[in-house]
Design a protein around this motif. Structure first.
Motif, PDB file in Angstrom:
ATOM      1  N   SER A 134       0.807  -1.225   0.000  1.00 42.10           N
ATOM      2  CA  SER A 134       0.000   0.000   0.000  1.00 42.10           C
ATOM      3  C   SER A 134       0.840   1.275   0.000  1.00 42.10           C
ATOM      4  O   SER A 134       0.300   2.374  -0.124  1.00 42.10           O
ATOM      5  CB  SER A 134      -0.924   0.013   1.227  1.00 42.10           C
ATOM      6  OG  SER A 134      -0.177   0.220   2.428  1.00 42.10           O
ATOM      7  N   LEU A 135       2.146   1.152   0.124  1.00 45.81           N
ATOM      8  CA  LEU A 135       3.008   2.331   0.219  1.00 45.81           C
ATOM      9  C   LEU A 135       3.149   3.031  -1.126  1.00 45.81           C
ATOM     10  O   LEU A 135       3.118   2.404  -2.191  1.00 45.81           O
ATOM     11  CB  LEU A 135       4.396   1.938   0.721  1.00 45.81           C
ATOM     12  CG  LEU A 135       4.505   1.409   2.150  1.00 45.81           C
ATOM     13  CD1 LEU A 135       5.952   1.009   2.441  1.00 45.81           C
ATOM     14  CD2 LEU A 135       4.025   2.439   3.163  1.00 45.81           C
ATOM     15  N   THR A 136       3.355   4.338  -1.074  1.00 41.39           N
ATOM     16  CA  THR A 136       3.678   5.113  -2.260  1.00 41.39           C
ATOM     17  C   THR A 136       5.110   4.805  -2.687  1.00 41.39           C
ATOM     18  O   THR A 136       5.849   4.087  -1.993  1.00 41.39           O
ATOM     19  CB  THR A 136       3.569   6.613  -1.969  1.00 41.39           C
ATOM     20  OG1 THR A 136       4.541   6.951  -0.954  1.00 41.39           O
ATOM     21  CG2 THR A 136       2.174   6.987  -1.464  1.00 41.39           C
ATOM     22  N   VAL A 137       5.538   5.364  -3.814  1.00 40.26           N
ATOM     23  CA  VAL A 137       6.921   5.189  -4.257  1.00 40.26           C
ATOM     24  C   VAL A 137       7.891   5.686  -3.187  1.00 40.26           C
ATOM     25  O   VAL A 137       8.876   5.012  -2.845  1.00 40.26           O
ATOM     26  CB  VAL A 137       7.167   5.937  -5.588  1.00 40.26           C
ATOM     27  CG1 VAL A 137       8.663   5.951  -5.925  1.00 40.26           C
ATOM     28  CG2 VAL A 137       6.377   5.288  -6.711  1.00 40.26           C
ATOM     29  N   ALA A 138       7.591   6.854  -2.621  1.00 39.12           N
ATOM     30  CA  ALA A 138       8.464   7.411  -1.580  1.00 39.12           C
ATOM     31  C   ALA A 138       8.499   6.496  -0.362  1.00 39.12           C
ATOM     32  O   ALA A 138       9.559   6.280   0.249  1.00 39.12           O
ATOM     33  CB  ALA A 138       7.990   8.806  -1.189  1.00 39.12           C
ATOM     34  N   GLY A 139       7.351   5.939   0.006  1.00 38.67           N
ATOM     35  CA  GLY A 139       7.299   5.025   1.141  1.00 38.67           C
ATOM     36  C   GLY A 139       8.067   3.752   0.874  1.00 38.67           C
ATOM     37  O   GLY A 139       8.763   3.228   1.758  1.00 38.67           O
ATOM     38  N   ARG A 140       7.989   3.245  -0.351  1.00 36.21           N
ATOM     39  CA  ARG A 140       8.722   2.014  -0.696  1.00 36.21           C
ATOM     40  C   ARG A 140      10.222   2.251  -0.695  1.00 36.21           C
ATOM     41  O   ARG A 140      10.997   1.357  -0.334  1.00 36.21           O
ATOM     42  CB  ARG A 140       8.256   1.491  -2.056  1.00 36.21           C
ATOM     43  CG  ARG A 140       6.835   0.950  -2.027  1.00 36.21           C
ATOM     44  CD  ARG A 140       6.455   0.309  -3.354  1.00 36.21           C
ATOM     45  NE  ARG A 140       5.080  -0.174  -3.299  1.00 36.21           N
ATOM     46  CZ  ARG A 140       4.607  -1.170  -4.032  1.00 36.21           C
ATOM     47  NH1 ARG A 140       5.419  -1.800  -4.878  1.00 36.21           N
ATOM     48  NH2 ARG A 140       3.359  -1.546  -3.938  1.00 36.21           N
ATOM     49  N   ASN A 166       9.841  13.199  -5.837  1.00 37.70           N
ATOM     50  CA  ASN A 166       9.704  14.600  -6.233  1.00 37.70           C
ATOM     51  C   ASN A 166      10.622  15.464  -5.361  1.00 37.70           C
ATOM     52  O   ASN A 166      11.186  14.976  -4.378  1.00 37.70           O
ATOM     53  CB  ASN A 166       8.233  15.044  -6.167  1.00 37.70           C
ATOM     54  CG  ASN A 166       7.666  15.008  -4.754  1.00 37.70           C
ATOM     55  OD1 ASN A 166       8.316  15.379  -3.782  1.00 37.70           O
ATOM     56  ND2 ASN A 166       6.413  14.560  -4.631  1.00 37.70           N
ATOM     57  N   GLU A 169      10.036  15.319  -1.589  1.00 35.86           N
ATOM     58  CA  GLU A 169      10.398  14.025  -1.008  1.00 35.86           C
ATOM     59  C   GLU A 169      11.921  13.864  -0.911  1.00 35.86           C
ATOM     60  O   GLU A 169      12.432  13.294   0.052  1.00 35.86           O
ATOM     61  CB  GLU A 169       9.786  12.902  -1.847  1.00 35.86           C
ATOM     62  CG  GLU A 169       8.265  12.840  -1.742  1.00 35.86           C
ATOM     63  CD  GLU A 169       7.621  12.006  -2.835  1.00 35.86           C
ATOM     64  OE1 GLU A 169       6.448  11.611  -2.664  1.00 35.86           O
ATOM     65  OE2 GLU A 169       8.271  11.759  -3.868  1.00 35.86           O
TER      66      GLU A 169
END
Length: 247
Positions: A134-140, A166, A169
């Motif tokens: 469920s994580l965003t790219v930044a979270g991953r 971005n 981030e």
């Protein structure tokens, strides 16, 4: 801390790294940069044991590690992230980080506690019970960093940990990386985000076509005509150097 001497790796007729030498000081943040296909990730793969060099030697804390298995190198204290982030999608963020923590913590409770501590350091404390998928790219990207950090490395190899982020981030993760170094972890990073390289690294090496073409401070690298031509092509050294490398 890390000494790489004349490291070469071939894939058939392709020379991926060609007699590469570099020496990494303990407690530093250094960068390895260069155009796509320059051999940067191949060099990381040799240092971390995923590829065996055809020639050359790697020493970590004065111990020869050339050709050792990745898990043995990790036990000695070298961890790496990967360009393509692939979390264990069916597990939570906490469980993903605990996978790395199990290298040094056999018990489940101890590994989960370690995972919680690492998550706080990289800004994932609020996501521990969420599925990794469920994580965003930044979270991953932060999760990839956390999994490596959970192995308690002395040397951390970061392979484009800011790719796909971005500007906001990127600004948020730069102090996280600096804090990891300040805690005693030496860092070598591959990065195309030159703003981050200029902000974080004290020294940089430049690879092109498998060979080192320059090294020095980020400012020196940004002004190097060979580096500018490697990124932008022959004749590009006439353009302003900062524009060339930051572009």
């Amino acid at each position: 801390m890390l000494d790489v001497e004349n490291l070469s790796k071939r894939f058939g007729g392709l020379i991926a790294t060609n007699a590469v030498s570099l020496h990494l000081a303990s407690g530093s943040i250094s960068a390895l940069i260069g155009p796509n296909g320059a051999g940067k990730t191949t060099l990381f793969a040799q240092i971390s044991g995923f590829y065996r060099p055809d020639e050359g030697e790697i020493r970590f804390k004065n111990q020869r590690i050339t050709g050792m298995a990745p898990e043995d190198i990790c036990l000695l204290g070298i961890a790496r992230t990967f360009q393509i982030v692939q979390p264990f999608a069916g597990l939570t963020v906490r469980e993903n980080i605990a996978v790395g923590a199990h290298l040094r913590h056999a018990g489940r409770r101890a590994a989960l506690d370690r995972a919680d501590a690492v998550a706080r350091r990289v800004g994932l404390a609020g996501f521990l019970d969420r599925p990794a998928a469920s994580l965003t790219v930044a979270g991953r990207k932060r999760l990839e960093l956390a999994k490596a950090l959970a192995t308690e490395p002395a040397l951390l190899l970061l392979d484009e940990v800011m790719a796909g982020l971005n500007p906001t981030e990127i600004d948020e993760i730069i102090p996280v990386i600096r804090d990891i170094r300040d805690s005693g972890v030496t860092i070598l990073l591959i990065e195309h985000v030159m703003r981050a390289v200029m902000n974080l690294s004290e020294h940089a090496w430049v690879l092109n076509n498998g060979a080192l073409i320059a090294e020095g401070s980020p400012a020196e690298i940004a002004a190097n005509s060979q580096v500018i031509e490697a990124y932008l092509g022959r004749g590009a050294a006439g353009v302003p150097s900062a524009e060339a490398v930051h572009g």
